[in-house]
Structure formats: C-alpha cells, structure tokens
Scaffold this motif. Structure first.
Motif, PDB file in Angstrom:
ATOM      1  N   GLU A  76       0.909  -1.543   0.016  1.00  0.00           N
ATOM      2  CA  GLU A  76       0.059   0.101  -0.043  1.00  0.00           C
ATOM      3  C   GLU A  76       0.987   1.208   0.120  1.00  0.00           C
ATOM      4  O   GLU A  76       2.046   1.287   0.628  1.00  0.00           O
ATOM      5  CB  GLU A  76      -0.970  -0.075   1.191  1.00  0.00           C
ATOM      6  CG  GLU A  76      -1.916  -1.191   1.351  1.00  0.00           C
ATOM      7  CD  GLU A  76      -3.096  -0.827   0.530  1.00  0.00           C
ATOM      8  OE1 GLU A  76      -3.527   0.187   0.243  1.00  0.00           O
ATOM      9  OE2 GLU A  76      -3.787  -2.005   0.365  1.00  0.00           O
ATOM     10  N   ARG A  77       0.518   2.336  -0.633  1.00  0.00           N
ATOM     11  CA  ARG A  77       0.983   3.467  -0.799  1.00  0.00           C
ATOM     12  C   ARG A  77       1.745   4.106   0.598  1.00  0.00           C
ATOM     13  O   ARG A  77       2.729   4.523   0.838  1.00  0.00           O
ATOM     14  CB  ARG A  77       0.364   4.682  -1.638  1.00  0.00           C
ATOM     15  CG  ARG A  77       1.178   5.930  -1.576  1.00  0.00           C
ATOM     16  CD  ARG A  77       2.381   5.766  -2.347  1.00  0.00           C
ATOM     17  NE  ARG A  77       3.131   7.112  -2.082  1.00  0.00           N
ATOM     18  CZ  ARG A  77       4.084   7.550  -1.439  1.00  0.00           C
ATOM     19  NH1 ARG A  77       4.526   6.299  -0.672  1.00  0.00           N
ATOM     20  NH2 ARG A  77       5.107   8.242  -1.340  1.00  0.00           N
ATOM     21  N   ASN A  78       0.811   3.816   1.616  1.00  0.00           N
ATOM     22  CA  ASN A  78       1.199   4.820   2.816  1.00  0.00           C
ATOM     23  C   ASN A  78       2.231   3.768   3.623  1.00  0.00           C
ATOM     24  O   ASN A  78       2.668   4.270   4.599  1.00  0.00           O
ATOM     25  CB  ASN A  78      -0.046   4.850   3.729  1.00  0.00           C
ATOM     26  CG  ASN A  78      -0.748   3.675   4.171  1.00  0.00           C
ATOM     27  OD1 ASN A  78      -0.750   2.370   3.384  1.00  0.00           O
ATOM     28  ND2 ASN A  78      -1.699   3.719   5.047  1.00  0.00           N
ATOM     29  N   GLU A  79       2.680   2.495   3.186  1.00  0.00           N
ATOM     30  CA  GLU A  79       3.447   1.844   3.690  1.00  0.00           C
ATOM     31  C   GLU A  79       4.996   1.803   2.984  1.00  0.00           C
ATOM     32  O   GLU A  79       5.779   0.977   3.166  1.00  0.00           O
ATOM     33  CB  GLU A  79       3.097   0.418   4.009  1.00  0.00           C
ATOM     34  CG  GLU A  79       2.151   0.345   4.842  1.00  0.00           C
ATOM     35  CD  GLU A  79       1.433  -1.060   5.195  1.00  0.00           C
ATOM     36  OE1 GLU A  79       2.024  -2.158   4.432  1.00  0.00           O
ATOM     37  OE2 GLU A  79       0.693  -1.164   5.970  1.00  0.00           O
ATOM     38  N   LEU A  80       4.758   2.120   1.698  1.00  0.00           N
ATOM     39  CA  LEU A  80       5.996   2.103   0.859  1.00  0.00           C
ATOM     40  C   LEU A  80       7.191   2.138   1.334  1.00  0.00           C
ATOM     41  O   LEU A  80       8.298   1.504   1.060  1.00  0.00           O
ATOM     42  CB  LEU A  80       5.765   2.856  -0.314  1.00  0.00           C
ATOM     43  CG  LEU A  80       6.416   2.663  -1.708  1.00  0.00           C
ATOM     44  CD1 LEU A  80       6.275   1.241  -2.273  1.00  0.00           C
ATOM     45  CD2 LEU A  80       6.517   3.718  -2.600  1.00  0.00           C
ATOM     46  N   GLU A  81       7.517   3.416   1.749  1.00  0.00           N
ATOM     47  CA  GLU A  81       8.750   3.756   2.343  1.00  0.00           C
ATOM     48  C   GLU A  81       9.390   2.796   3.351  1.00  0.00           C
ATOM     49  O   GLU A  81      10.588   2.304   3.414  1.00  0.00           O
ATOM     50  CB  GLU A  81       9.040   5.249   2.849  1.00  0.00           C
ATOM     51  CG  GLU A  81       8.620   6.256   1.585  1.00  0.00           C
ATOM     52  CD  GLU A  81       7.303   6.351   1.081  1.00  0.00           C
ATOM     53  OE1 GLU A  81       7.038   7.302   0.184  1.00  0.00           O
ATOM     54  OE2 GLU A  81       6.456   5.684   1.926  1.00  0.00           O
ATOM     55  N   TRP A  82       8.413   2.367   4.258  1.00  0.00           N
ATOM     56  CA  TRP A  82       8.955   1.570   5.404  1.00  0.00           C
ATOM     57  C   TRP A  82       9.156   0.150   4.816  1.00  0.00           C
ATOM     58  O   TRP A  82      10.212  -0.388   5.110  1.00  0.00           O
ATOM     59  CB  TRP A  82       7.857   1.498   6.416  1.00  0.00           C
ATOM     60  CG  TRP A  82       7.704   2.752   7.210  1.00  0.00           C
ATOM     61  CD1 TRP A  82       8.200   2.805   8.388  1.00  0.00           C
ATOM     62  CD2 TRP A  82       7.047   3.914   6.883  1.00  0.00           C
ATOM     63  NE1 TRP A  82       8.191   4.273   9.110  1.00  0.00           N
ATOM     64  CE2 TRP A  82       7.411   4.809   7.860  1.00  0.00           C
ATOM     65  CE3 TRP A  82       6.072   4.471   5.853  1.00  0.00           C
ATOM     66  CZ2 TRP A  82       6.646   6.170   7.907  1.00  0.00           C
ATOM     67  CZ3 TRP A  82       5.747   5.676   5.978  1.00  0.00           C
ATOM     68  CH2 TRP A  82       5.645   6.524   7.004  1.00  0.00           C
ATOM     69  N   ARG A  83       8.669  -0.138   4.079  1.00  0.00           N
ATOM     70  CA  ARG A  83       8.794  -1.622   3.317  1.00  0.00           C
ATOM     71  C   ARG A  83      10.075  -1.840   2.580  1.00  0.00           C
ATOM     72  O   ARG A  83      10.510  -2.737   2.333  1.00  0.00           O
ATOM     73  CB  ARG A  83       7.628  -2.100   2.781  1.00  0.00           C
ATOM     74  CG  ARG A  83       6.047  -2.178   3.284  1.00  0.00           C
ATOM     75  CD  ARG A  83       6.426  -3.120   4.673  1.00  0.00           C
ATOM     76  NE  ARG A  83       5.350  -3.388   5.332  1.00  0.00           N
ATOM     77  CZ  ARG A  83       5.151  -3.291   6.799  1.00  0.00           C
ATOM     78  NH1 ARG A  83       6.233  -3.325   7.396  1.00  0.00           N
ATOM     79  NH2 ARG A  83       3.838  -3.387   7.486  1.00  0.00           N
ATOM     80  N   LEU A  84      10.450  -0.802   1.665  1.00  0.00           N
ATOM     81  CA  LEU A  84      11.214  -0.999   0.695  1.00  0.00           C
ATOM     82  C   LEU A  84      12.763  -0.133   1.396  1.00  0.00           C
ATOM     83  O   LEU A  84      13.714  -0.346   0.435  1.00  0.00           O
ATOM     84  CB  LEU A  84      10.881  -0.363  -0.691  1.00  0.00           C
ATOM     85  CG  LEU A  84       9.728  -1.043  -1.242  1.00  0.00           C
ATOM     86  CD1 LEU A  84       9.383  -0.193  -2.591  1.00  0.00           C
ATOM     87  CD2 LEU A  84       9.832  -2.402  -1.542  1.00  0.00           C
ATOM     88  N   ASP A  85      12.787   0.272   2.427  1.00  0.00           N
ATOM     89  CA  ASP A  85      14.098   1.010   2.904  1.00  0.00           C
ATOM     90  C   ASP A  85      15.093  -0.397   3.219  1.00  0.00           C
ATOM     91  O   ASP A  85      14.460  -0.754   4.163  1.00  0.00           O
ATOM     92  CB  ASP A  85      13.757   1.864   4.016  1.00  0.00           C
ATOM     93  CG  ASP A  85      14.910   2.526   4.640  1.00  0.00           C
ATOM     94  OD1 ASP A  85      16.069   2.003   4.193  1.00  0.00           O
ATOM     95  OD2 ASP A  85      14.834   3.335   5.581  1.00  0.00           O
ATOM     96  N   PRO A  86      15.950  -0.527   2.594  1.00  0.00           N
ATOM     97  CA  PRO A  86      16.621  -1.568   2.739  1.00  0.00           C
ATOM     98  C   PRO A  86      17.242  -1.654   4.348  1.00  0.00           C
ATOM     99  O   PRO A  86      17.858  -2.712   4.724  1.00  0.00           O
ATOM    100  CB  PRO A  86      17.945  -1.580   1.973  1.00  0.00           C
ATOM    101  CG  PRO A  86      17.468  -0.493   0.733  1.00  0.00           C
ATOM    102  CD  PRO A  86      16.271   0.284   1.318  1.00  0.00           C
TER     103      PRO A  86
END
Length: 146
Positions: A76-86
């Motif tokens: 979901e867009r609102n989780e994108l940065e949290w999920r893809l930050d290595p």
C-alpha cells in the motif's frame, strides 16, 4: 521588537515570498525530469529477467476490481517507504539493497511518480514508475490475474 520587521516576523511555517508554489501538474513534471520512466512492456521484460521488482501500490478496491500483476509485490502507498527501505526495520525481504531496480505501479501513473521520487530520497536511485500505471499494463495485453 528585536530583529523583526515592521510587520513582525514571518509566521513560522508560512511560505516565504521567494518560494514559488506549484500545482500538481508542474510538480509531476519536475519530479519526472529527475529519472527515466518505463513503458509497460519494458517493465514486464525487466521483471521476467529478474532485473526489476514490480511494486503495486494501488489500494485494495482497485486490485479487487481490476486484478493483480503476477509476481508484483503489493505494498500500500502509505507503507511504501517503510517496506522498501533496505535499512528499515519493517522492510520486506525483497528490499535487498539500495541498488535494487524498483518499478512502482499505481492505477494510471500519477501517484507512482511521486512514490518513485520518495524512494529516491531514501537512496533507492534506480526506482522508477510505470507510464500509464496498471491501466497501461492491462491495455498492453500483459498478464493480469483475478
């Protein structure tokens, strides 16, 4: 009043006179100038070759209505940065490093542009988005599952 002007200090958080406000169309034009977007067939081939991670940021109702892209990671867009930050503690296993090529897919290719730039700000410099989004993917006759 020390150091202020006749009208007092500028209200904190208010736009300064030298800052130019932009509308969404100009903002999209500006952010898209900073990276190369991809067409549906190019994204499909890159994913098939293992050279790109497709990330579907459409909300659930659109996925339920229109279907899914096989192999795409749904975030979901609102989780994108949290999920893809290595480096993030909430990252998905696919977030293997900052050199990962990510193709963000929204419904029509607008929200995905802003999302791609947000990923760039996290150091994911190979992030891009799909021109025309899911609708372009489907129109190109590429695989969709229900």
């Amino acid at each position: 009043m020390s150091g202020g002007t006749a009208g007092g200090d500028v209200v904190k958080g208010a736009a300064r006179k030298d800052e130019r406000r932009v509308g969404i169309d100009e903002l999209l034009e500006r952010v898209r100038a900073g990276y190369t977007r991809v067409e549906a067939r190019e994204a499909h081939e890159a994913a098939r070759a293992g050279e790109a991670l497709l990330v579907d940021i459409r909300y659930a109702a659109l996925r339920e209505r229109d279907g899914l892209i096989p192999g795409a990671l749904v975030v979901e867009r609102n989780e994108l940065e949290w999920r893809l930050d290595p480096r993030g503690s909430h990252r998905v296993p696919e977030a293997t490093g900052h050199d990962l090529r990510i193709v963000v897919i929204c419904n029509e290719g607008y929200a995905s542009s802003l999302a791609a730039v947000s990923l760039h700000q996290l150091g994911l410099g190979r992030a891009t988005d799909l021109i025309g989004g899911f609708q372009a993917w489907r129109s190109a006759g590429l695989p969709v599952t229900r």
